[in-house]
Design an enzyme around this catalytic site. Structure first.
Site, PDB file in Angstrom:
ATOM      1  CG  ASP A 162      -1.946   1.058   1.242  1.00  0.00           C
ATOM      2  OD1 ASP A 162      -2.753   1.094   0.305  1.00  0.00           O
ATOM      3  OD2 ASP A 162      -1.949   1.875   2.186  1.00  0.00           O
ATOM      4  CD  GLU A 191      -2.312   2.220  -3.477  1.00  0.00           C
ATOM      5  OE1 GLU A 191      -3.423   2.731  -3.692  1.00  0.00           O
ATOM      6  OE2 GLU A 191      -1.708   2.349  -2.387  1.00  0.00           O
ATOM      7  CG  ASP A 258      -8.265   2.437  -3.611  1.00  0.00           C
ATOM      8  OD1 ASP A 258      -8.739   2.715  -2.503  1.00  0.00           O
ATOM      9  OD2 ASP A 258      -7.134   1.943  -3.769  1.00  0.00           O
TER      10      ASP A 258
END
Length: 404
Positions: A162, A191, A258
């Protein structure tokens, strides 16, 4: 976790060979990106025994497991942050964070996840997610121990990292060494929302969540914001930024936790969803199916895109499942050609998008109609997969894929 375990047969039937979990560690929020304890499964999801069984059952079906590592920041309920709040600059964890002024404080607002005046660095103005100082040797050892624990104890196969671009390269190089020493084919996914050459030189990440690539696909096929030629130019530009081996490992997401769901973005045009999926499956990289996309689930941006899975789809949605299943099988049957073959994009005179893949004497030719009107096409062989193709005519939102 029990629900996933109960439906592994569904994933196996679909053809899935990997599961990406959002954070499953103990955390107070619904989204679980504010970790309280990295070594504990959140009680809302299950426990360590259940997770170990899930991994074993998945492996038995040829399905690998990727967990979400939230190492850029930690939750404010974690013992480390609580110690900082209690002891201030005398806390043994004071240098684990980026605290600009003691005591660590913030002014609450009507938005639980937002403040403007925290005296410490946070993730995205969220006071409940203080940013970790990953340059600290103590923090590095702590995070590396966590990463190794889940591989050694539960045999996971991959980490999704992340907010990976906000952590320094030195740490990710150490992370890479530790993971591949445990499993040589371990998959490390960062990410990063922008172009990412600096992380993709073979000593940090295997690939990144390929937003720069799939955004171009969505902008043309679904949102009609750019022309076919502009999309092809953008895709070519992205492919040229990386080595061929890297492009094979990129993670291609059309929708996720997301973003709004693909069906919603396509205004419930099922044929458009099918066409966009087919184009994405014909690309280099790893195609990702967000849970429920195979049943046409819809949803606006977070949190609407995170609705519970629909296990009672209509007959029409079952037909979409059959289509996605066929698409997955086609890709698996042609994995080497799609993964390693040369790729060439063309926008033909009639506006059709042509994608050719070649490896030795084998070839895939794909035609996609995004012109909004029927087009005449010449197909060199019997289609492997098609939609809207009949008697030399390709309907709007139609496509044809030939493997020869």
């Amino acid at each position: 976790l029990q629900g996933v375990l109960d439906h592994l047969d569904h994933l196996q039937k679909l053809g899935v060979n990997g599961i990406y979990f959002n954070p499953i560690f103990k955390a107070p929020s619904n989204h679980k990106y504010d970790t309280e304890d990295y070594y504990q499964i959140d009680p809302h999801f299950g426990d360590a025994k259940l997770f170990k069984k899930l991994v074993q059952e998945a492996h038995r079906r040829g399905i690998r497991i990727m967990l979400d590592a939230v190492f850029n920041h930690i939750g404010d309920k974690s013992p480390q942050w609580q110690d900082v709040l209690k002891n201030g600059k005398d806390s043994k964890y004071a240098n684990w964070f980026h605290i600009n002024k003691f005591p660590a404080t913030y002014t609450p607002t009507d938005n639980f996840e937002f403040t403007m005046d925290a005296t410490y660095d946070t993730f995205d103005y969220t006071p409940h997610m203080p940013k970790l100082n990953t340059a600290s040797p103590e923090v590095q050892e702590y995070l590396l121990d966590i990463a190794k624990y889940w591989v050694k104890e539960f045999d996971i196969d991959a980490w999704r990292l992340d907010v990976a671009n906000e952590i320094d390269h030195h740490f990710w190089k150490r992370f890479h060494q530790e993971m591949v020493s445990l499993k040589p084919d371990f998959y490390i996914l960062g990410e990063i929302w922008h172009t990412s050459q600096a992380w993709l030189n073979g000593d940090e990440f295997s690939g990144v969540m390929n937003y720069a690539y799939t955004t171009a696909i969505l902008q043309h096929f679904v949102k009609h914001e750019i022309s076919a030629l502009r999309m092809v130019e953008q895709l070519g530009t992205q492919l040229m930024k990386y080595r061929d081996q890297t492009n094979q490992m990129m993670f291609n997401v059309l929708d996720s936790h997301d973003t709004a769901r693909l069906m919603t973005e396509a205004h419930h045009n099922v044929n458009l969803v099918k066409q966009t999926l087919a184009f994405t499956f014909a690309q280099p990289g790893v195609p990702s199916i967000y849970y429920g996309t195979e049943y046409g689930m819809d949803g606006e941006n977070d949190p609407d895109c995170r609705k519970p899975m629909n296990w009672q789809p209509s007959e029409k949605k079952e037909q979409l499942f059959t289509y996605v299943q066929k698409l997955v099988k086609w890709r698996k049957d042609n994995w080497q050609l799609i993964s390693e073959g040369r790729i060439k994009f063309d926008v033909l005179d009639n506006g059709l998008i042509q994608v050719k893949r070649e490896l030795g004497s084998k070839q895939i030719v794909s035609l996609f109609n995004t012109t909004g009107k029927p087009q005449t096409v010449k197909v060199p062989a019997q289609p492997a997969i098609e939609q809207g193709y009949r008697d030399g005519q390709l309907a709007p939102d139609g496509f044809v894929i030939v493997t020869k």
